[in-house]
Design a protein around this motif. Structure first.
Motif, PDB file in Angstrom:
ATOM      1  N   GLN A   1       0.834  -1.206   0.000  1.00 47.42           N
ATOM      2  CA  GLN A   1       0.000   0.000   0.000  1.00 47.42           C
ATOM      3  C   GLN A   1       0.867   1.253   0.000  1.00 47.42           C
ATOM      4  O   GLN A   1       0.580   2.222  -0.712  1.00 47.42           O
ATOM      5  N   CYS A   2       1.920   1.225   0.802  1.00 50.07           N
ATOM      6  CA  CYS A   2       2.836   2.357   0.865  1.00 50.07           C
ATOM      7  C   CYS A   2       3.500   2.586  -0.496  1.00 50.07           C
ATOM      8  O   CYS A   2       3.599   3.719  -0.968  1.00 50.07           O
ATOM      9  N   LEU A   3       3.940   1.515  -1.113  1.00 51.32           N
ATOM     10  CA  LEU A   3       4.545   1.584  -2.439  1.00 51.32           C
ATOM     11  C   LEU A   3       3.581   2.206  -3.442  1.00 51.32           C
ATOM     12  O   LEU A   3       3.921   3.150  -4.157  1.00 51.32           O
ATOM     13  N   ARG A   4       2.356   1.696  -3.488  1.00 52.64           N
ATOM     14  CA  ARG A   4       1.364   2.204  -4.443  1.00 52.64           C
ATOM     15  C   ARG A   4       1.049   3.675  -4.202  1.00 52.64           C
ATOM     16  O   ARG A   4       1.009   4.479  -5.142  1.00 52.64           O
ATOM     17  N   THR A   5       0.849   4.035  -2.939  1.00 54.05           N
ATOM     18  CA  THR A   5       0.536   5.427  -2.605  1.00 54.05           C
ATOM     19  C   THR A   5       1.633   6.365  -3.083  1.00 54.05           C
ATOM     20  O   THR A   5       1.362   7.386  -3.724  1.00 54.05           O
ATOM     21  N   ARG A   6       2.872   6.019  -2.777  1.00 55.01           N
ATOM     22  CA  ARG A   6       3.997   6.872  -3.167  1.00 55.01           C
ATOM     23  C   ARG A   6       4.163   6.922  -4.686  1.00 55.01           C
ATOM     24  O   ARG A   6       4.402   7.986  -5.261  1.00 55.01           O
ATOM     25  N   ARG A   7       4.014   5.773  -5.334  1.00 51.39           N
ATOM     26  CA  ARG A   7       4.160   5.735  -6.797  1.00 51.39           C
ATOM     27  C   ARG A   7       3.146   6.667  -7.449  1.00 51.39           C
ATOM     28  O   ARG A   7       3.481   7.431  -8.361  1.00 51.39           O
ATOM     29  N   LEU A   8       1.916   6.626  -6.964  1.00 47.73           N
ATOM     30  CA  LEU A   8       0.873   7.492  -7.514  1.00 47.73           C
ATOM     31  C   LEU A   8       1.130   8.967  -7.185  1.00 47.73           C
ATOM     32  O   LEU A   8       0.868   9.837  -8.016  1.00 47.73           O
TER      33      LEU A   8
ATOM     34  N   GLN B   1       3.180   1.856 -13.155  1.00 45.11           N
ATOM     35  CA  GLN B   1       3.729   0.548 -12.773  1.00 45.11           C
ATOM     36  C   GLN B   1       4.759   0.108 -13.794  1.00 45.11           C
ATOM     37  O   GLN B   1       5.777  -0.492 -13.443  1.00 45.11           O
ATOM     38  N   GLU B   2       4.503   0.418 -15.056  1.00 42.99           N
ATOM     39  CA  GLU B   2       5.425   0.036 -16.114  1.00 42.99           C
ATOM     40  C   GLU B   2       6.779   0.721 -15.941  1.00 42.99           C
ATOM     41  O   GLU B   2       7.823   0.091 -16.105  1.00 42.99           O
ATOM     42  N   ARG B   3       6.758   2.006 -15.587  1.00 40.85           N
ATOM     43  CA  ARG B   3       8.019   2.742 -15.406  1.00 40.85           C
ATOM     44  C   ARG B   3       8.788   2.205 -14.205  1.00 40.85           C
ATOM     45  O   ARG B   3      10.002   2.017 -14.277  1.00 40.85           O
TER      46      ARG B   3
ATOM     47  N   LEU C   1      12.539   0.504 -14.171  1.00 35.09           N
ATOM     48  CA  LEU C   1      13.640   0.942 -13.308  1.00 35.09           C
ATOM     49  C   LEU C   1      14.204  -0.204 -12.479  1.00 35.09           C
ATOM     50  O   LEU C   1      15.403  -0.241 -12.180  1.00 35.09           O
ATOM     51  N   LEU C   2      13.328  -1.133 -12.092  1.00 36.54           N
ATOM     52  CA  LEU C   2      13.738  -2.248 -11.231  1.00 36.54           C
ATOM     53  C   LEU C   2      14.187  -3.477 -12.009  1.00 36.54           C
ATOM     54  O   LEU C   2      14.720  -4.420 -11.428  1.00 36.54           O
ATOM     55  N   GLY C   3      13.925  -3.498 -13.322  1.00 31.22           N
ATOM     56  CA  GLY C   3      14.289  -4.657 -14.133  1.00 31.22           C
ATOM     57  C   GLY C   3      13.379  -5.850 -13.901  1.00 31.22           C
ATOM     58  O   GLY C   3      13.835  -7.004 -13.942  1.00 31.22           O
ATOM     59  N   ILE C   4      12.098  -5.574 -13.629  1.00 35.51           N
ATOM     60  CA  ILE C   4      11.097  -6.621 -13.404  1.00 35.51           C
ATOM     61  C   ILE C   4       9.881  -6.333 -14.280  1.00 35.51           C
ATOM     62  O   ILE C   4       9.827  -5.310 -14.956  1.00 35.51           O
ATOM     63  N   THR C   5       8.894  -7.214 -14.243  1.00 34.18           N
ATOM     64  CA  THR C   5       7.674  -6.986 -15.019  1.00 34.18           C
ATOM     65  C   THR C   5       6.703  -6.109 -14.234  1.00 34.18           C
ATOM     66  O   THR C   5       6.747  -6.060 -13.004  1.00 34.18           O
TER      67      THR C   5
ATOM     68  N   GLN D   1       3.715  -6.762 -13.906  1.00 34.77           N
ATOM     69  CA  GLN D   1       2.873  -7.696 -13.146  1.00 34.77           C
ATOM     70  C   GLN D   1       3.463  -7.947 -11.760  1.00 34.77           C
ATOM     71  O   GLN D   1       2.730  -8.074 -10.785  1.00 34.77           O
ATOM     72  N   GLN D   2       4.788  -7.991 -11.684  1.00 38.14           N
ATOM     73  CA  GLN D   2       5.440  -8.172 -10.388  1.00 38.14           C
ATOM     74  C   GLN D   2       5.197  -6.956  -9.503  1.00 38.14           C
ATOM     75  O   GLN D   2       4.951  -7.092  -8.308  1.00 38.14           O
ATOM     76  N   VAL D   3       5.251  -5.769 -10.083  1.00 34.92           N
ATOM     77  CA  VAL D   3       4.945  -4.550  -9.329  1.00 34.92           C
ATOM     78  C   VAL D   3       3.520  -4.635  -8.787  1.00 34.92           C
ATOM     79  O   VAL D   3       3.270  -4.319  -7.621  1.00 34.92           O
ATOM     80  N   GLN D   4       2.583  -5.099  -9.622  1.00 34.87           N
ATOM     81  CA  GLN D   4       1.193  -5.254  -9.174  1.00 34.87           C
ATOM     82  C   GLN D   4       1.112  -6.205  -7.986  1.00 34.87           C
ATOM     83  O   GLN D   4       0.400  -5.934  -7.015  1.00 34.87           O
ATOM     84  N   LYS D   5       1.834  -7.296  -8.046  1.00 30.24           N
ATOM     85  CA  LYS D   5       1.818  -8.276  -6.954  1.00 30.24           C
ATOM     86  C   LYS D   5       2.401  -7.690  -5.685  1.00 30.24           C
ATOM     87  O   LYS D   5       1.895  -7.943  -4.587  1.00 30.24           O
ATOM     88  N   TYR D   6       3.458  -6.900  -5.807  1.00 29.55           N
ATOM     89  CA  TYR D   6       4.030  -6.226  -4.639  1.00 29.55           C
ATOM     90  C   TYR D   6       3.008  -5.271  -4.037  1.00 29.55           C
ATOM     91  O   TYR D   6       2.812  -5.233  -2.827  1.00 29.55           O
ATOM     92  N   GLU D   7       2.360  -4.490  -4.888  1.00 31.90           N
ATOM     93  CA  GLU D   7       1.419  -3.485  -4.405  1.00 31.90           C
ATOM     94  C   GLU D   7       0.199  -4.102  -3.731  1.00 31.90           C
ATOM     95  O   GLU D   7      -0.353  -3.524  -2.803  1.00 31.90           O
TER      96      GLU D   7
END
Length: 80
Positions: free
Chosen positions: A19-26, A32-34, A38-42, A44-50
């Motif tokens: 939640q913290c990740l998503r809030t800050r990213r927004l 999520q794509e950017r 930057l992290l060298g992942i998909t 979809q992985q960012v979505q799973k983290y969030e």
């Protein structure tokens, strides 16, 4: 707080970090794509983290904190 139980499954803390990740990213207007790029992942992985579905390893949390310019300790604020 949930018990440790299955160490591979996400728990309350994993969801809070996500939640913290998503809030800050927004807040900073990053997609999520950017972030994934930057992290060298998909993305979809960012979505799973969030969503807290997948745990964020300490080294990955460090990389995320740099990418979204948020100190690591801020992810844990409010946790007991």
């Amino acid at each position: 707080m949930e018990t440790m139980g299955d160490e591979r499954s996400a728990n309350v803390i994993d969801r809070k970090l996500g939640q913290c990740l998503r809030t800050r990213r927004l807040e900073i207007g990053m997609s999520q794509e950017r972030l994934a790029e930057l992290l060298g992942i998909t993305f979809q992985q960012v979505q799973k983290y969030e969503k807290g579905v997948n745990r964020i390893a300490a080294s990955r949390l460090w990389d995320i904190s740099k990418a979204i310019e948020l100190p690591v300790h801020r992810f844990f604020e409010g946790l007991k």
